[in-house]
Design an enzyme around this catalytic site. Structure first.
Site, PDB file in Angstrom:
ATOM      1  N   CYS A 242       0.803  -1.221   0.000  1.00 29.81           N
ATOM      2  CA  CYS A 242       0.000   0.000   0.000  1.00 29.81           C
ATOM      3  C   CYS A 242       0.838   1.274   0.000  1.00 29.81           C
ATOM      4  CB  CYS A 242      -0.941  -0.022   1.202  1.00 29.81           C
ATOM      5  SG  CYS A 242      -1.884  -1.557   1.293  1.00 29.81           S
ATOM      6  N   HIS A 377      -2.512   8.210   5.974  1.00 25.93           N
ATOM      7  CA  HIS A 377      -2.753   6.858   5.461  1.00 25.93           C
ATOM      8  C   HIS A 377      -4.105   6.363   5.978  1.00 25.93           C
ATOM      9  CE1 HIS A 377      -1.751   3.027   3.738  1.00 25.93           C
ATOM     10  NE2 HIS A 377      -1.768   2.404   4.897  1.00 25.93           N
ATOM     11  N   GLU A 388      -0.191   6.008  13.453  1.00 25.91           N
ATOM     12  CA  GLU A 388       0.174   7.117  12.565  1.00 25.91           C
ATOM     13  C   GLU A 388       0.017   8.467  13.264  1.00 25.91           C
ATOM     14  OE1 GLU A 388      -0.853   8.805   8.077  1.00 25.91           O
ATOM     15  OE2 GLU A 388      -2.158   7.306   9.005  1.00 25.91           O
ATOM     16  N   LYS A 408      -9.523   7.769   2.532  1.00 23.59           N
ATOM     17  CA  LYS A 408     -10.065   6.409   2.486  1.00 23.59           C
ATOM     18  C   LYS A 408     -11.441   6.293   3.138  1.00 23.59           C
ATOM     19  CE  LYS A 408      -5.501   4.195   2.446  1.00 23.59           C
ATOM     20  NZ  LYS A 408      -4.664   5.391   2.630  1.00 23.59           N
ATOM     21  N   HIS A 413      -9.751   1.756   0.583  1.00 22.00           N
ATOM     22  CA  HIS A 413      -8.296   1.619   0.521  1.00 22.00           C
ATOM     23  C   HIS A 413      -7.905   1.023  -0.822  1.00 22.00           C
ATOM     24  CE1 HIS A 413      -4.223   1.040   1.388  1.00 22.00           C
ATOM     25  NE2 HIS A 413      -4.276   0.372   2.518  1.00 22.00           N
ATOM     26  N   PHE A 472       2.244  -3.408   3.910  1.00 24.82           N
ATOM     27  CA  PHE A 472       2.665  -4.701   4.456  1.00 24.82           C
ATOM     28  C   PHE A 472       4.154  -4.890   4.198  1.00 24.82           C
ATOM     29  CE2 PHE A 472      -1.544  -7.318   4.170  1.00 24.82           C
ATOM     30  CZ  PHE A 472      -2.071  -6.553   5.190  1.00 24.82           C
TER      31      PHE A 472
END
Length: 486
Positions: A242, A377, A388, A408, A413, A472
């Site tokens: 991502c 994010h 975050e 998002k 996402h 990831f």
């Protein structure tokens, strides 16, 4: 020395957490690098049970800058990078202004999945693109063969070039060896891959289409866009889950600054809303299961969040040296000031508990004071959202002037495409003076003390903006944009 705290990743501790196993009785081990740090249980069919002891995590401390923000602007016009075009494919269509107006209105693009029968799936909704058309961009024969991942890329890429006044007639008069393409994807042609495997299993290898491999591999977006336009400069893809699109922007900028290209067409594309994609993330226990209220499912920083919502699409920027843009009389939209990439080096899906990766990534991208907008994010996962926020608060001692929002919450996402779509939203905030809301903010986490622009847009003159993307594998990325000032 000041300790850096908290991190974030594509998902969060929702993934691979210690609770009931999946349908096959298996649970994946946590990994730190290649070392398993929890018990791996395999299906009870006589297979061996593997168990490894957890390695000790070293405490790492780093200097935190007391005044952190915008990088110093490049003075050399050959190294100074501007944005001269933008293109996208999104749940709100392919038009940039329409896309941003929908975001400003706080409209959710999350709907029930109808691309395949999801009746028996525990998650039946997503940020699915409906009524997509590539007419005028891809001929019918190729259009039928292509995976949606590449269809989105070709349309968004061509629209970005058109927006930059780099249509075919203009490009044919330019040195195309000085124009590169760098569009990444997290998953690649997932539908093409799944169809190929299905053909193999059901009919045998002779029934696999010759397009199986070419339309599955992750570099094909950049390749097809270059073939379509004749661009012969640096061309490859990056796949960092991502965080992909931000990594592409960062690398593209470096090609220009090193003198290897005058223009780079860069971004991310993804099309994983299909049985394998949805089923795989369900197996990870990463997705919200708010099937009764899909439009309210993505809710960054809200106490009731329960996972992210899958999205798809493509976001592409035309990045250009200021010198080249000025020579050809380009319309300059905004300026790319810089960026940074780091790795948590910790775990496949979970963020570091000490947060060094995210915080150091932000610090590496910034130098002087000035940031007053963060496109976060913000996936709507339990651990990732707060990680975050805490990293941002650790870097920016005073957040009273900062607006921070989560795109998002409305489009889901987009995985490898997320950073591309969010970069466009960030740049539109710069050019319009309005920041879109984070919707579904009903019960904000008390630790979130930054203005998240809850539910209603706000007027805000953006001085310097950062856009965060984490993936990831512990991939962290930050890109920095600002209004263009000659």
């Amino acid at each position: 020395m000041a300790g850096i705290v908290v991190s974030g990743s594509c998902s969060s501790s929702l993934l691979f957490r210690n609770r009931e196993a999946g349908a096959n009785g298996a649970s994946l081990a946590h990994y730190s690098g290649l070392r398993a740090v929890e018990t791996m249980q395999l299906p009870s069919s006589g297979m061996t049970r593997l168990s490894y002891s957890a390695p000790k995590i070293r405490t790492i401390r780093a200097m935190a800058s007391p005044a952190v923000s915008a990088p110093k602007r490049e003075e050399d016009p050959k190294k100074r990078i501007v944005i001269s075009g933008m293109g996208l494919v999104s749940v709100f269509g392919n038009d940039i202004d329409h896309f941003y107006n929908k975001l400003l209105a706080g409209e959710s693009g999350i709907t029930q999945i109808d691309r395949f029968d999801a009746t028996n799936y525990s998650v039946r909704f997503a940020g699915q693109i409906h009524d997509f058309s590539s007419k005028g961009y891809i001929d019918g024969k190729n259009d039928r063969r292509l995976d949606d991942c590449w269809r989105y890329c070709l349309v968004a890429g061509r629209r970005a070039l058109d927006d930059a006044n780099l249509g075919s007639q203009v490009l044919d008069k330019m040195d195309k060896t000085r124009i590169g393409v760098l569009v990444g994807t997290g998953m690649g042609g997932l539908t093409a891959f799944s169809n190929g495997v299905e053909a193999l299993i059901q009919k045998g290898y002779k029934k696999i289409t010759p397009f199986f491999i070419p339309y599955s591999i992750t570099n094909m977006g950049s390749a097809l866009l270059a073939i379509d336009t004749g661009l012969m400069g640096p061309n490859y893809s990056i796949s960092t889950a991502c965080a992909t699109a931000n990594y592409c922007f960062y690398a593209a900028a470096n090609h220009i600054r090193r003198g290897e290209a005058d223009i780079m067409v860069a971004g991310g594309t993804e099309a994983a809303i299909m049985p394998t994609g949805i089923g795989g993330f369900i197996a990870c226990r990463a997705l919200s299961q708010r099937n009764d209220e899909p439009k309210r499912a993505s809710r960054p920083w809200d106490k009731e969040r329960d996972g992210f919502v899958m999205g798809e699409g493509c976001g592409i920027l035309v990045m250009e040296s200021l010198e080249h843009a000025m020579k050809r009389g380009a319309n300059i939209i905004a300026e790319y000031l810089g960026g940074a990439v780091t790795c948590d080096a910790h775990h496949m899906t979970d963020p570091r508990s000490d947060g060094l990766g995210v915080s150091s990534c932000i610090i590496k991208s910034l130098e002087d004071a000035g940031v007053n907008y963060v496109n976060a994010h913000a996936t709507s996962t339990l651990a990732g959202d707060l990680a975050e926020v805490n990293a941002i608060k650790k870097v920016f001692k005073n957040t009273s002037e900062i607006k921070m929002n989560g795109t998002k919450s409305m489009i889901g996402h987009g995985l490898g495409a997320a950073g591309g779509l969010e970069a466009i939203a960030t740049i539109k905030a710069i050019t319009t003076g309005w920041v879109h809301p984070t919707i579904n903010q009903d019960n904000l986490e008390p630790d979130v003390t930054i203005d998240t622009v809850p539910n209603v847009k706000k007027q805000h003159e953006v001085n310097v903006a950062i856009s965060n993307s984490f993936g990831f594998g512990g991939h962290n990325s930050v890109v920095v944009f600002a209004p263009f000032k000659p």
